[in-house]
Design a protein around this motif. Structure first.
Motif, PDB file in Angstrom:
ATOM      1  N   THR A  95      14.876   7.102  -5.273  1.00  0.00           N
ATOM      2  CA  THR A  95      13.519   6.569  -5.252  1.00  0.00           C
ATOM      3  C   THR A  95      13.519   5.057  -5.414  1.00  0.00           C
ATOM      4  O   THR A  95      12.787   4.334  -4.726  1.00  0.00           O
ATOM      5  CB  THR A  95      12.668   7.205  -6.366  1.00  0.00           C
ATOM      6  N   THR A  96      14.358   4.569  -6.311  1.00  0.00           N
ATOM      7  CA  THR A  96      14.450   3.126  -6.532  1.00  0.00           C
ATOM      8  C   THR A  96      15.012   2.417  -5.309  1.00  0.00           C
ATOM      9  O   THR A  96      14.635   1.272  -5.021  1.00  0.00           O
ATOM     10  CB  THR A  96      15.314   2.832  -7.771  1.00  0.00           C
ATOM     11  N   ALA A  99      12.065   1.995  -3.111  1.00  0.00           N
ATOM     12  CA  ALA A  99      11.171   0.991  -3.695  1.00  0.00           C
ATOM     13  C   ALA A  99      11.740  -0.409  -3.523  1.00  0.00           C
ATOM     14  O   ALA A  99      11.023  -1.349  -3.152  1.00  0.00           O
ATOM     15  CB  ALA A  99      10.946   1.297  -5.176  1.00  0.00           C
ATOM     16  N   MET A 103       9.869  -3.363  -1.472  1.00  0.00           N
ATOM     17  CA  MET A 103       9.464  -4.514  -2.272  1.00  0.00           C
ATOM     18  C   MET A 103      10.101  -5.790  -1.737  1.00  0.00           C
ATOM     19  O   MET A 103       9.436  -6.833  -1.620  1.00  0.00           O
ATOM     20  CB  MET A 103       9.837  -4.292  -3.738  1.00  0.00           C
ATOM     21  N   LEU A 110       4.502  -3.002  -7.356  1.00  0.00           N
ATOM     22  CA  LEU A 110       4.287  -1.571  -7.589  1.00  0.00           C
ATOM     23  C   LEU A 110       3.465  -1.343  -8.857  1.00  0.00           C
ATOM     24  O   LEU A 110       3.973  -0.900  -9.884  1.00  0.00           O
ATOM     25  CB  LEU A 110       5.620  -0.834  -7.670  1.00  0.00           C
ATOM     26  N   LEU A 115       1.063   2.401  -6.191  1.00  0.00           N
ATOM     27  CA  LEU A 115       1.691   3.723  -6.236  1.00  0.00           C
ATOM     28  C   LEU A 115       0.719   4.786  -5.729  1.00  0.00           C
ATOM     29  O   LEU A 115       1.126   5.732  -5.048  1.00  0.00           O
ATOM     30  CB  LEU A 115       2.143   4.058  -7.658  1.00  0.00           C
ATOM     31  N   THR A 203      11.888  -2.796 -11.571  1.00  0.00           N
ATOM     32  CA  THR A 203      12.090  -1.468 -11.006  1.00  0.00           C
ATOM     33  C   THR A 203      13.272  -0.774 -11.690  1.00  0.00           C
ATOM     34  O   THR A 203      14.307  -1.419 -11.917  1.00  0.00           O
ATOM     35  CB  THR A 203      12.382  -1.602  -9.495  1.00  0.00           C
ATOM     36  N   PRO A 204      13.160   0.524 -12.054  1.00  0.00           N
ATOM     37  CA  PRO A 204      12.115   1.501 -11.725  1.00  0.00           C
ATOM     38  C   PRO A 204      11.024   1.663 -12.787  1.00  0.00           C
ATOM     39  O   PRO A 204      10.164   2.521 -12.646  1.00  0.00           O
ATOM     40  CB  PRO A 204      12.906   2.800 -11.612  1.00  0.00           C
ATOM     41  N   TYR A 207       7.269   1.744 -11.375  1.00  0.00           N
ATOM     42  CA  TYR A 207       6.647   2.921 -10.770  1.00  0.00           C
ATOM     43  C   TYR A 207       6.592   4.115 -11.724  1.00  0.00           C
ATOM     44  O   TYR A 207       5.733   4.989 -11.583  1.00  0.00           O
ATOM     45  CB  TYR A 207       7.304   3.287  -9.433  1.00  0.00           C
TER      46      TYR A 207
END
Length: 556
Positions: A95-96, A99, A103, A110, A115, A203-204, A207
């Motif tokens: 997921t990161t 992202a 980004m 985020l 989100l 991040t993360p 989010y």
């Protein structure tokens, strides 16, 4: 021959060692390694933005690193345990990776609103964002670390020892983070005070916290019935023999005021509308910088002036108030839905239509919204309000938002990967899409002229704007407090048939003068109620753009 044996066996020995390589570490050590990886590898935009406020200050950089690692370690220490460590970290790594890519590509922040946009994205929008540029980031940030993760063995401990080590970890990272913060307290506090938006780049943790906020709020990912709104609404009785009224409300997508020809843009992107006599509002401002925020907000009585996200999302909308007053509504959609605005009301999803001349590859041009419009109007007697929700200039695939004959400005960016295009190409494609919206709106007006058994009117406004490379920003969805005006200034335009204007006693010269004043999406709710002569305690005359431009006998 014997001298060749060691040479031949060396690769086999190395490969054997590699296959048997299974380091053993504790879950706490894994948390620290993951936190360090995220801080160093997955936060390029955070580091660029933070260090730009204090360039060359190494103590500041070290302090931020300690703080960033500590924040992630604290969060992971609460979430990651022996039984779920590999699965949960795999999800976070992949997921990161996504992202981080988006980004870095578009300078995306985020926060909870962004989100929410991601969670509400449909499969068509997602497919457009899956470009080849995603492959390397996904491999480097996600898949390779995941392979290393699954090669490790996690040391088993008793629950007592596990809790002891976990407490020691929490205390340790708090001390490290606190020490880092105190070492550059003045610089870090200035960063958090003057550039609060930077926290949405870490991040993360960004989010994960935003996900928690969405789960705790009345967001679209929580299905809750809408609270009633405007149940006292009543339509003013019409004179005998009066034609019914039809108001078509066109909600545009991602068109910004700066590229709107009627606003004085260097390019004439609105030549057809310029011939219609429509009233243009050059100083119009959006309620948000994304559809997920702007759409519910503009149809709500609470709006940006009294902004309360929970109230907006938990209550019915302008369309429900009109229905309470006996005015039938219809939402026609060529995008990703009405974001709760039309919940429980009539909606037609046209984005999956198969009209050959307008639709291809699962997408339709916006003219699909006015196909058989007259028949849809006449399907219900009495006054009507119909919303047309455009695909408009939805990015990044601007080149797919207009037919080939509207490729007026060239060269164009013919890919969703904006990183492969020059800014000139991106702007050309965007302007071609604006030009097609101009054509679509002109055709809508022509269609309304042909529905002569109704007094007709059209209001067009875009939901939010778009960044096209200014200050390194692309697309939209910046936190509203820091969103550039390219994302918050939008076009608005109105057209009235002579019969509608006469029936409502509209002074068009007065309205054109009013249009020169600052306006925002908060004006939509009371203005539509006033225009359709709906009486309710929710009506706010001070925000009705028509209130001072009507004959007294026809006013609310």
């Amino acid at each position: 021959m014997s001298t060749l044996l060691p040479v031949a066996s060396a690769p086999r020995l190395s490969f054997t060692r590699l296959r048997s390589w299974r380091p053993e570490i504790s879950t706490e050590a894994l948390i620290l390694l993951a936190s360090t990886f995220f801080a160093l590898v997955s936060n390029g935009l955070f580091w660029r933005s933070a260090m730009a406020t204090n360039p060359g200050n190494m103590l500041f950089a070290v302090s931020l690193f300690a703080l960033l690692v500590s924040v992630h370690a604290l969060l992971l220490a609460l979430l990651v345990w022996h039984w779920n460590a590999k699965v949960l970290l795999t999800v976070l790594l992949v997921t990161t990776a996504f992202a981080t890519h988006y980004m870095n590509s578009f300078n995306v922040y985020l926060d909870a609103d962004m989100l929410r946009n991601v969670l509400a994205t449909d499969h068509k929008e997602s497919r457009e964002l899956m470009t080849p540029a995603l492959i390397l980031p996904l491999l480097g940030y996600g898949l390779l670390p995941t392979l290393l993760l699954w090669r490790t063995r996690l040391r088993k401990r008793s629950w007592g020892r596990t809790l002891l080590w976990r407490v020691l970890l929490l205390v340790g990272v708090i001390v490290i983070g606190g020490t880092g913060a105190m070492a550059s307290f003045q610089d870090i506090s200035a960063l958090m005070r003057n550039h609060r938006e930077v926290r949405y780049l870490a991040t993360p943790v960004n989010y994960l916290i935003s996900l928690k906020q969405n789960l705790a709020s009345a967001s679209p990912i929580k299905q809750q019935p809408k609270l009633p709104l405007g149940t006292d609404a009543k339509a003013t009785p019409r004179a005998a023999g009066s034609k019914p009224r039809l108001l078509v409300l066109v909600v545009g997508e991602t068109v910004r005021a700066q590229n709107w020809g009627l606003n004085g843009y260097a390019r004439q992107t609105t030549p057809e509308l310029a011939q219609t006599g429509a009233v243009n509002f050059p100083d119009m401002h959006a309620c948000g910088s994304s559809t997920e925020v702007s759409l519910p907000c503009m149809f709500s009585p609470f709006g940006r002036h009294d902004y309360d996200e929970k109230k907006i999302r938990s209550h019915q909308s302008l369309l429900h108030v009109l229905e309470h007053a006996g005015i039938a509504t219809l939402w026609r959609d060529n995008q990703s839905g009405c974001k709760g605005v039309c919940e429980g009301l009539a909606i037609q999803r046209l984005d999956d239509a198969t009209t050959p001349e307008l639709c291809a590859d699962g997408r339709c041009m916006d003219e699909i919204l006015i196909e058989d419009l007259a028949a849809q109007v006449r399907a219900r007697p009495g006054d009507r309000v119909i919303v047309l929700h455009q695909l408009g200039n939805h990015g990044p695939s601007y080149f797919q938002r207009y037919p080939a004959r509207f490729r007026q400005f060239a060269p164009t960016c013919d890919t969703a990967d904006l990183g492969k295009c020059s800014r000139e190409q991106i702007v050309n494609s965007y302007d071609n899409a604006v030009r097609y919206t101009d054509h679509f709106l002109a055709r809508t007006i022509a269609t309304l002229r042909g529905i002569d058994d109704y007094d007709t009117a059209m209001i067009y406004l875009s939901d939010h704007g778009e960044s096209l490379g200014e200050k390194g920003l692309y697309l939209h969805g910046m936190p509203y407090a820091i969103a550039p005006e390219e994302q918050t200034r939008v076009p608005m335009l109105m057209w009235f048939s002579p019969g509608f204007a006469a029936d409502r006693g509209l002074d068009m010269a007065c309205l054109r003068k009013r249009a020169e004043q600052p306006t925002d999406q908060d004006n939509l709710f009371p203005s539509v109620l006033g225009l359709m002569q709906v009486k309710t305690a929710l009506y706010d005359r001070s925000r009705d753009v028509f209130a001072g431009c009507q004959n007294t006998s026809n006013a609310m």
